[in-house]
Design an enzyme around this catalytic site. Structure first.
Site, short mmCIF file in Angstrom:
data_model
loop_
_atom_site.label_atom_id
_atom_site.label_comp_id
_atom_site.label_asym_id
_atom_site.label_seq_id
_atom_site.Cartn_x
_atom_site.Cartn_y
_atom_site.Cartn_z
N ASP A 284 121.05 -109.09 41.41
CA ASP A 284 121.98 -108.67 42.31
C ASP A 284 123.10 -107.92 41.10
O ASP A 284 122.67 -107.95 40.03
CB ASP A 284 122.81 -109.69 43.12
N LYS B 17 115.67 -107.55 46.87
CA LYS B 17 116.58 -108.66 46.45
C LYS B 17 116.64 -109.93 47.58
O LYS B 17 116.45 -110.94 47.06
CB LYS B 17 117.87 -108.18 46.17
#
Length: 223
Positions: A143, A125
């Site tokens: 997220d 991420k």
């Protein structure tokens, strides 16, 4: 038309509306260089952007480079970030990342995913955020907000962040990919909230398949 084609049309409709409201969205984290963005994203795990910005304004003014931040050491860095959640582990990772950048990359941030993910505290991420926001790559960092919006809307359902990311890359039309991460994140942060989605002012409410949206909208309208 196959499922991918239908999802692509769904995505085109969703992102056309989100783009109309915010043509060129970006991160709310404050930074001046790719290195500073990386550090801000590492610090933002399980913390608000606001709390990170409060810390990094002083940190980046005093230690704007890997060399300067490494010189602080963990204890020196702690004085800047000890109000951020999980700061002890983040301090270790940041200092280790600064050291690795200097030893392996001459103090420059690498632009390759594998090299970014090899840095302490950097996962997929975080690498996606840096590749997208600092280097202009059409990556999508999933997220908790993006995971929620992608599943609720039916745009890219998946049981894991990686599954949602792969589905988003499959169905988001190319013209929207550069900013897709930011549109979905901001929508999840300010409209499609976890506990009380504010469906009554959602720009894509009629395109959303979330089964509880009608109740959420009615309940919110009464407050």
């Amino acid at each position: 038309m196959n499922e991918k084609g239908l999802r692509g049309l769904h995505g085109e409709a969703i992102f056309t509306r989100l783009r109309a409201g915010n043509p060129e969205p970006t991160t709310e984290l404050e930074y001046a260089t790719p290195f500073q963005l990386l550090i801000a994203v590492i610090l933002s795990a399980q913390a608000t952007d606001r709390s990170v910005n409060l810390a990094t304004r002083k940190l980046f003014a005093d230690a704007p480079t890997p060399q300067a931040m490494l010189a602080l050491g963990e204890s020196g860095l702690a004085a800047y970030i000890n109000r951020i959640g999980l700061w002890q582990g983040k301090a270790r990772n940041v200092i280790a990342t600064c050291r690795q950048l200097l030893e392996r990359h001459a103090g420059e941030l690498p632009r390759q995913r594998a090299e970014l993910e090899a840095l302490p505290g950097v996962g997929r991420k975080t690498a996606n955020v840096v590749l997208n926001t600092a280097f202009g790559e059409p990556t999508i960092a999933v997220d908790t907000h993006i995971f929620r919006v992608a599943n609720r809307t039916g745009l890219a359902p998946g049981k894991t962040p990686l599954a949602v990311e792969q589905e988003l890359l499959r169905v988001v039309p190319p013209e929207f990919r550069q900013f897709a991460h930011h549109w979905l994140l901001l929508h999840g942060r300010y409209v499609c909230k976890a506990r009380q989605p504010e469906c009554w002012h959602c720009a894509i409410e009629d395109l959303c398949v979330y089964s509880e949206k009608a109740g959420a909208a009615a309940g919110s309208a009464r407050r």
